[in-house]
Design a protein around this motif. Structure first.
Motif, PDB file in Angstrom:
ATOM      1  N   SER A  77     -36.773 -36.008 -70.268  1.00  0.00           N
ATOM      2  CA  SER A  77     -36.023 -36.378 -69.065  1.00  0.00           C
ATOM      3  C   SER A  77     -35.396 -35.154 -68.410  1.00  0.00           C
ATOM      4  CB  SER A  77     -34.930 -37.391 -69.424  1.00  0.00           C
ATOM      5  OG  SER A  77     -34.038 -37.562 -68.351  1.00  0.00           O
ATOM      6  N   ARG A  86     -46.577 -38.366 -64.544  1.00  0.00           N
ATOM      7  CA  ARG A  86     -45.856 -39.365 -65.328  1.00  0.00           C
ATOM      8  C   ARG A  86     -46.836 -40.480 -65.668  1.00  0.00           C
ATOM      9  NH1 ARG A  86     -41.236 -37.431 -67.084  1.00  0.00           N
ATOM     10  NH2 ARG A  86     -39.610 -38.655 -66.064  1.00  0.00           N
ATOM     11  N   TYR A 131     -46.135 -41.798 -55.662  1.00  0.00           N
ATOM     12  CA  TYR A 131     -46.193 -42.948 -56.566  1.00  0.00           C
ATOM     13  C   TYR A 131     -47.369 -43.846 -56.190  1.00  0.00           C
ATOM     14  CZ  TYR A 131     -41.390 -41.828 -57.970  1.00  0.00           C
ATOM     15  OH  TYR A 131     -40.269 -41.194 -58.439  1.00  0.00           O
ATOM     16  N   GLN A 177     -38.158 -49.928 -60.058  1.00  0.00           N
ATOM     17  CA  GLN A 177     -36.905 -49.169 -60.049  1.00  0.00           C
ATOM     18  C   GLN A 177     -35.907 -49.871 -59.145  1.00  0.00           C
ATOM     19  OE1 GLN A 177     -37.191 -44.994 -59.240  1.00  0.00           O
ATOM     20  NE2 GLN A 177     -34.993 -44.694 -59.269  1.00  0.00           N
ATOM     21  N   THR A 180     -45.429 -37.459 -70.427  1.00  0.00           N
ATOM     22  CA  THR A 180     -45.259 -36.554 -69.288  1.00  0.00           C
ATOM     23  C   THR A 180     -46.125 -35.322 -69.497  1.00  0.00           C
ATOM     24  OG1 THR A 180     -42.987 -37.299 -68.893  1.00  0.00           O
ATOM     25  CG2 THR A 180     -43.617 -35.171 -67.975  1.00  0.00           C
ATOM     26  N   PHE A 190     -46.093 -49.207 -58.897  1.00  0.00           N
ATOM     27  CA  PHE A 190     -44.663 -48.867 -58.851  1.00  0.00           C
ATOM     28  C   PHE A 190     -44.008 -49.626 -57.709  1.00  0.00           C
ATOM     29  CE2 PHE A 190     -41.181 -46.367 -57.068  1.00  0.00           C
ATOM     30  CZ  PHE A 190     -40.415 -46.084 -58.193  1.00  0.00           C
ATOM     31  N   GLU A 241     -44.727 -35.741 -59.731  1.00  0.00           N
ATOM     32  CA  GLU A 241     -43.458 -35.230 -59.209  1.00  0.00           C
ATOM     33  C   GLU A 241     -43.519 -33.717 -59.039  1.00  0.00           C
ATOM     34  OE1 GLU A 241     -40.756 -38.352 -61.886  1.00  0.00           O
ATOM     35  OE2 GLU A 241     -40.974 -36.243 -62.456  1.00  0.00           O
ATOM     36  N   SER A 271     -33.216 -42.016 -64.302  1.00  0.00           N
ATOM     37  CA  SER A 271     -34.386 -41.156 -64.442  1.00  0.00           C
ATOM     38  C   SER A 271     -35.610 -42.020 -64.721  1.00  0.00           C
ATOM     39  CB  SER A 271     -34.179 -40.167 -65.587  1.00  0.00           C
ATOM     40  OG  SER A 271     -34.254 -40.829 -66.838  1.00  0.00           O
ATOM     41  N   PHE A 272     -36.797 -41.477 -64.403  1.00  0.00           N
ATOM     42  CA  PHE A 272     -38.046 -42.187 -64.672  1.00  0.00           C
ATOM     43  C   PHE A 272     -38.156 -42.475 -66.163  1.00  0.00           C
ATOM     44  CE2 PHE A 272     -42.576 -42.913 -64.961  1.00  0.00           C
ATOM     45  CZ  PHE A 272     -42.895 -43.504 -63.750  1.00  0.00           C
TER      46      PHE A 272
END
Length: 240
Positions: A159, A129, A221, A80, A99, A226, A139, A85-86
């Motif tokens: 999302s 996720r 995470y 990222q 998700t 990540f 999350e 958004s993811f």
């Protein structure tokens, strides 16, 4: 495979083709790619061109060089760089995102958030996720119920940014704090695994129109899967 008459530089065409081959599984993470000599023969280009393409892929974390052994494919992480958004982030990489909604409840606003939201009820949304079949993040999001129309569990498989935009909000900025977290049995359970791995905990606030706080997020995470890249630039006129 390489069009030498194209205005696109040869090394860049080669770089893209190597990335494509890795994505197609010709070389998997941990495997050694073809040698520079073999790539010269395959593509009909100079060794200098090969080295330039590979050098950029090493800088980008796609490949790694091991002296005396060759060039290997790195274990790919989700990266990222900008605010998005993811869901958007994974979509850009061409990887598969799923998700899972773990919990979705309307709760009394927690005591430590009452001075922030000043509203009676919030949605508490907890989601896994999953990228290419592996859980990368968990999350937990808190959104005031009064800020949104009807939200259901099916909507939350997409999302969250898109849901809020559909309610008329324009997301403008966010603030985050990031710390290392312990890999406890509870964390393993959240990730639905028994293995050990390094974890980053991110606590963030997301705003609309720069000053309206939309939601608070607490996210875990896998830091082996990540990467958060932070770009810092010097402001014009700033004296060091």
């Amino acid at each position: 495979m390489i069009d030498k008459s194209s205005p696109i530089p040869v090394y860049f065409q080669l770089k893209n083709d190597l990335v494509k081959k890795i994505a197609q599984g010709l070389w998997k993470p941990g495997e050694c790619i073809a040698s520079e000599r073999e790539l010269c023969e395959i593509y009909g280009v100079s060794r200098m061109t090969i080295r330039q393409a590979i050098g950029e892929l090493v800088q980008e974390g796609v490949l790694t060089r091991l002296k005396g052994k060759g060039t290997f494919v790195c274990e790919q992480t989700v990266k990222q760089q900008d605010m998005m958004s993811f869901t958007e982030m994974i979509k850009q990489t061409g990887r598969e995102l799923k998700t899972e909604v773990i919990n979705f409840d309307v709760i009394d606003t927690p005591d430590d958030m009452q001075d922030i939201f000043m509203l009676d009820k919030v949605y508490k949304i907890e989601r896994r996720r999953i990228v290419d079949g592996e859980c990368i993040a968990v999350e937990t999001v808190f959104i005031p119920v009064d800020y949104c129309g009807h939200i259901n569990e099916e909507m939350l498989k997409g999302s969250l940014y898109k849901i809020l935009e559909n309610f008329g909000y324009s997301i403008s900025n966010s603030t985050s704090s990031i710390v290392a977290a312990d890999i406890t049995d509870e964390v393993k359970e959240k990730f639905n695994t028994k293995e050990n791995f390094p974890v980053l905990k991110m606590i963030g606030k997301t705003f609309a129109n720069k000053n309206k706080l939309l939601f608070i997020e607490e996210a875990l995470y896998r830091s082996d899967k990540f990467t958060l890249q932070v770009n810092i630039s010097r402001r014009e006129g700033e004296i060091l």
